[in-house]
Motif scaffolding. Sequence first.
Motif, PDB file in Angstrom:
ATOM      1  N   PRO A  76       3.430  -9.178   3.531  1.00 54.86           N
ATOM      2  CA  PRO A  76       4.537  -8.409   3.266  1.00 54.86           C
ATOM      3  C   PRO A  76       4.862  -7.171   4.052  1.00 54.86           C
ATOM      4  CG  PRO A  76       3.097  -7.837   1.416  1.00 54.86           C
ATOM      5  CD  PRO A  76       2.470  -9.067   2.272  1.00 54.86           C
ATOM      6  N   GLN A  77       5.930  -6.846   4.516  1.00 50.85           N
ATOM      7  CA  GLN A  77       6.328  -5.797   5.136  1.00 50.85           C
ATOM      8  C   GLN A  77       6.430  -4.526   4.368  1.00 50.85           C
ATOM      9  OE1 GLN A  77       8.395  -8.350   5.922  1.00 50.85           O
ATOM     10  NE2 GLN A  77       8.384  -9.112   7.965  1.00 50.85           N
ATOM     11  N   THR A  78       6.373  -3.191   5.099  1.00 48.08           N
ATOM     12  CA  THR A  78       6.498  -1.988   4.038  1.00 48.08           C
ATOM     13  C   THR A  78       7.792  -1.303   4.528  1.00 48.08           C
ATOM     14  OG1 THR A  78       4.079  -1.829   4.015  1.00 48.08           O
ATOM     15  CG2 THR A  78       5.307   0.202   3.793  1.00 48.08           C
ATOM     16  N   GLY A  79       8.601  -0.800   3.497  1.00 43.40           N
ATOM     17  CA  GLY A  79       9.761   0.116   3.931  1.00 43.40           C
ATOM     18  C   GLY A  79      10.942  -1.003   4.263  1.00 43.40           C
ATOM     19  N   LEU A  80      10.865  -2.282   4.205  1.00 44.55           N
ATOM     20  CA  LEU A  80      12.059  -3.087   4.767  1.00 44.55           C
ATOM     21  C   LEU A  80      13.212  -3.014   3.551  1.00 44.55           C
ATOM     22  CD1 LEU A  80      12.682  -4.864   7.029  1.00 44.55           C
ATOM     23  CD2 LEU A  80      12.156  -6.785   5.369  1.00 44.55           C
ATOM     24  N   ASP A  81      12.999  -2.670   2.358  1.00 44.59           N
ATOM     25  CA  ASP A  81      14.014  -2.721   1.311  1.00 44.59           C
ATOM     26  C   ASP A  81      14.850  -1.299   1.569  1.00 44.59           C
ATOM     27  OD1 ASP A  81      11.435  -1.439   0.535  1.00 44.59           O
ATOM     28  OD2 ASP A  81      12.609  -0.778  -1.010  1.00 44.59           O
ATOM     29  N   ALA A  82      14.224  -0.277   2.337  1.00 46.11           N
ATOM     30  CA  ALA A  82      15.032   1.065   2.586  1.00 46.11           C
ATOM     31  C   ALA A  82      16.091   1.086   3.561  1.00 46.11           C
ATOM     32  CB  ALA A  82      14.065   2.132   2.416  1.00 46.11           C
ATOM     33  N   ALA A  83      16.003   0.161   4.596  1.00 43.09           N
ATOM     34  CA  ALA A  83      16.844   0.107   5.889  1.00 43.09           C
ATOM     35  C   ALA A  83      18.177  -0.014   5.338  1.00 43.09           C
ATOM     36  CB  ALA A  83      16.366  -1.055   6.689  1.00 43.09           C
ATOM     37  N   ASP A  84      19.221   0.369   6.205  1.00 40.52           N
ATOM     38  CA  ASP A  84      20.584   0.455   5.939  1.00 40.52           C
ATOM     39  C   ASP A  84      21.110  -1.019   6.395  1.00 40.52           C
ATOM     40  OD1 ASP A  84      22.012   3.171   5.212  1.00 40.52           O
ATOM     41  OD2 ASP A  84      20.091   3.474   6.431  1.00 40.52           O
ATOM     42  N   VAL A  85      20.397  -1.374   7.575  1.00 38.33           N
ATOM     43  CA  VAL A  85      20.714  -2.690   8.443  1.00 38.33           C
ATOM     44  C   VAL A  85      19.608  -3.306   9.066  1.00 38.33           C
ATOM     45  CG1 VAL A  85      22.122  -3.657   9.945  1.00 38.33           C
ATOM     46  CG2 VAL A  85      23.077  -1.604   9.193  1.00 38.33           C
ATOM     47  N   VAL A  86      19.518  -4.473   8.783  1.00 37.72           N
ATOM     48  CA  VAL A  86      18.098  -5.260   9.215  1.00 37.72           C
ATOM     49  C   VAL A  86      18.677  -6.452  10.310  1.00 37.72           C
ATOM     50  CG1 VAL A  86      16.300  -6.686   8.748  1.00 37.72           C
ATOM     51  CG2 VAL A  86      16.767  -4.823   7.085  1.00 37.72           C
ATOM     52  N   TYR A  87      18.362  -6.348  11.564  1.00 39.08           N
ATOM     53  CA  TYR A  87      18.866  -7.477  12.418  1.00 39.08           C
ATOM     54  C   TYR A  87      17.554  -8.410  12.769  1.00 39.08           C
ATOM     55  CZ  TYR A  87      22.724  -4.223  14.070  1.00 39.08           C
ATOM     56  OH  TYR A  87      23.755  -3.467  14.069  1.00 39.08           O
ATOM     57  N   THR A  88      17.860  -9.606  12.648  1.00 37.21           N
ATOM     58  CA  THR A  88      16.940 -10.697  13.138  1.00 37.21           C
ATOM     59  C   THR A  88      17.165 -11.257  14.427  1.00 37.21           C
ATOM     60  OG1 THR A  88      17.948 -12.510  12.297  1.00 37.21           O
ATOM     61  CG2 THR A  88      17.003 -11.289  10.726  1.00 37.21           C
ATOM     62  N   GLU A  89      16.107 -11.344  15.182  1.00 35.46           N
ATOM     63  CA  GLU A  89      16.228 -11.980  16.395  1.00 35.46           C
ATOM     64  C   GLU A  89      15.301 -13.070  16.774  1.00 35.46           C
ATOM     65  OE1 GLU A  89      16.143  -8.988  19.681  1.00 35.46           O
ATOM     66  OE2 GLU A  89      14.045  -8.398  18.944  1.00 35.46           O
ATOM     67  N   GLN A  90      15.270 -13.839  17.802  1.00 36.30           N
ATOM     68  CA  GLN A  90      14.541 -14.974  18.237  1.00 36.30           C
ATOM     69  C   GLN A  90      13.691 -14.055  19.162  1.00 36.30           C
ATOM     70  OE1 GLN A  90      16.269 -18.811  19.107  1.00 36.30           O
ATOM     71  NE2 GLN A  90      14.349 -19.068  20.674  1.00 36.30           N
ATOM     72  N   VAL A  91      12.206 -14.569  19.180  1.00 36.86           N
ATOM     73  CA  VAL A  91      11.531 -14.036  20.237  1.00 36.86           C
ATOM     74  C   VAL A  91      10.640 -15.355  20.966  1.00 36.86           C
ATOM     75  CG1 VAL A  91      11.278 -11.668  19.468  1.00 36.86           C
ATOM     76  CG2 VAL A  91       9.500 -13.633  18.718  1.00 36.86           C
ATOM     77  N   GLU A  92       9.740 -15.004  21.552  1.00 33.03           N
ATOM     78  CA  GLU A  92       8.943 -16.235  22.313  1.00 33.03           C
ATOM     79  C   GLU A  92       8.273 -17.067  21.136  1.00 33.03           C
ATOM     80  OE1 GLU A  92       8.623 -12.314  24.244  1.00 33.03           O
ATOM     81  OE2 GLU A  92       8.255 -12.913  22.484  1.00 33.03           O
ATOM     82  N   GLY A  93       8.260 -18.363  21.575  1.00 34.08           N
ATOM     83  CA  GLY A  93       7.910 -19.657  20.865  1.00 34.08           C
ATOM     84  C   GLY A  93       8.606 -19.911  19.623  1.00 34.08           C
ATOM     85  N   GLY A  94       9.966 -19.541  19.746  1.00 34.42           N
ATOM     86  CA  GLY A  94      10.924 -19.613  18.691  1.00 34.42           C
ATOM     87  C   GLY A  94      10.647 -18.937  17.264  1.00 34.42           C
ATOM     88  N   LEU A  95       9.745 -17.913  17.553  1.00 33.72           N
ATOM     89  CA  LEU A  95       9.531 -17.059  16.123  1.00 33.72           C
ATOM     90  C   LEU A  95      10.470 -16.048  16.088  1.00 33.72           C
ATOM     91  CD1 LEU A  95       5.779 -16.713  16.862  1.00 33.72           C
ATOM     92  CD2 LEU A  95       6.756 -17.960  14.996  1.00 33.72           C
ATOM     93  N   SER A  96      10.416 -15.155  14.925  1.00 31.75           N
ATOM     94  CA  SER A  96      11.401 -14.191  14.870  1.00 31.75           C
ATOM     95  C   SER A  96      10.942 -12.582  14.708  1.00 31.75           C
ATOM     96  CB  SER A  96      12.176 -14.485  13.751  1.00 31.75           C
ATOM     97  OG  SER A  96      11.358 -14.138  12.476  1.00 31.75           O
ATOM     98  N   ARG A  97      11.793 -11.642  15.079  1.00 30.67           N
ATOM     99  CA  ARG A  97      11.287 -10.374  14.854  1.00 30.67           C
ATOM    100  C   ARG A  97      12.558  -9.446  14.107  1.00 30.67           C
ATOM    101  NH1 ARG A  97       7.036  -8.027  18.899  1.00 30.67           N
ATOM    102  NH2 ARG A  97       5.911  -9.836  17.986  1.00 30.67           N
ATOM    103  N   LEU A  98      11.918  -8.436  13.589  1.00 36.77           N
ATOM    104  CA  LEU A  98      12.997  -7.778  13.012  1.00 36.77           C
ATOM    105  C   LEU A  98      13.239  -6.352  13.550  1.00 36.77           C
ATOM    106  CD1 LEU A  98      12.141  -8.344   9.343  1.00 36.77           C
ATOM    107  CD2 LEU A  98      13.656  -9.610  10.725  1.00 36.77           C
ATOM    108  N   MET A  99      14.643  -5.753  13.663  1.00 30.25           N
ATOM    109  CA  MET A  99      15.076  -4.297  13.894  1.00 30.25           C
ATOM    110  C   MET A  99      15.527  -3.841  12.761  1.00 30.25           C
ATOM    111  SD  MET A  99      14.945  -2.176  16.443  1.00 30.25           S
ATOM    112  CE  MET A  99      15.201  -2.626  17.999  1.00 30.25           C
TER     113      MET A  99
END
Length: 329
Positions: A76-99
């Motif tokens: 699990p990630q830390t502090g994700l619930d406190a973000a105002d906005v979470v963007y999801t994007e596709q990265v290499e290999g079809g995986l995802s990363r968050l901003m």
Amino acid sequence: MRQMARTRRGAMTAALLAITAMGSLMTGCTADDGARGRTVDDGRGPAQGPGEDHKETASTGSVLAVKIDNVRAARPQTGLDAADVVYTEQVEGGLSRLMAIYASKFPKAIGPVRSARESDLELLRQFDEPTLAYSGAQHKLLPLIEKAPLDAQPPGEASNGYYRGTDKPAPHNLYLRPEQLVGSAPGSDALTTGFHFGTAPAGGSPETSRTVRYPSARFTFTWSESRQRWLVAMDGTPTVTTEGKTVAPATVVVQYVKVRPSQFHDSLGNNTPYTETVGSGKAEVLRDGRVFDVNWARPNAADGTEFTTSDGTPMNFAPGQVWVVFAKA
């Protein structure tokens, strides 16, 4: 603090490249995905209206943007619930990363922090010199980060703000202490995303669950009537933080965008996708257990994104956290 960081960034870019060649940073960061030439692992107006999830505060600076790891080993990630906005994007290999974008409040820690991508620079142009916390980047991308109108803060420039946790193996254990990096949260006025908040428009269709798939990742949002929130699941597993808090945004946006190859590749030769967030297109907004078909427009990189209904009326989001999932058009 931002000014001092910016004046020494050019020197630090060269230093980071030299450190990469040796294989690691003094802070113990490992090379991103083991790739040679990488450093370390990898209109306008308030976006967040006052609501039960956030305090209404005056702006005292710019947002903190944190690139967050999202492979299974990073959860699990830390502090994700406190973000105002979470963007999801596709990265290499079809995986995802968050901003994750923070303005209303800072949690004690955020992470795991991973590397930046070219798409991030365009996405972050909507903010006034945002601070970008990331673990490094492909070495050919570093000059573009240097020229971008943001305050880049990888571990090599702000080692006191980062630490290695013991809960996960490297490179999935790099965390950020946001208050040590930038001080206090700037306030919701810094969220120049173009989002509007308020009463839902008439119409829409009932929606209890929506899944968005990438080639090697998927996001599912399930409406909770009791919580009046969308419960997030990633790759079939409910999303909770390391503190056991359920990640549950008030609004979810599925934004259909062009995803094209970039000029960059990872160590395995996989092309890095580029997500185009300037332009216009279709989107779906999930709020209050309903889905609304809308249009989106962001004419210039310095603009926020406007979402409008079929008659051109701004689409109001529900007060609280917003997730924007970039899906291939």
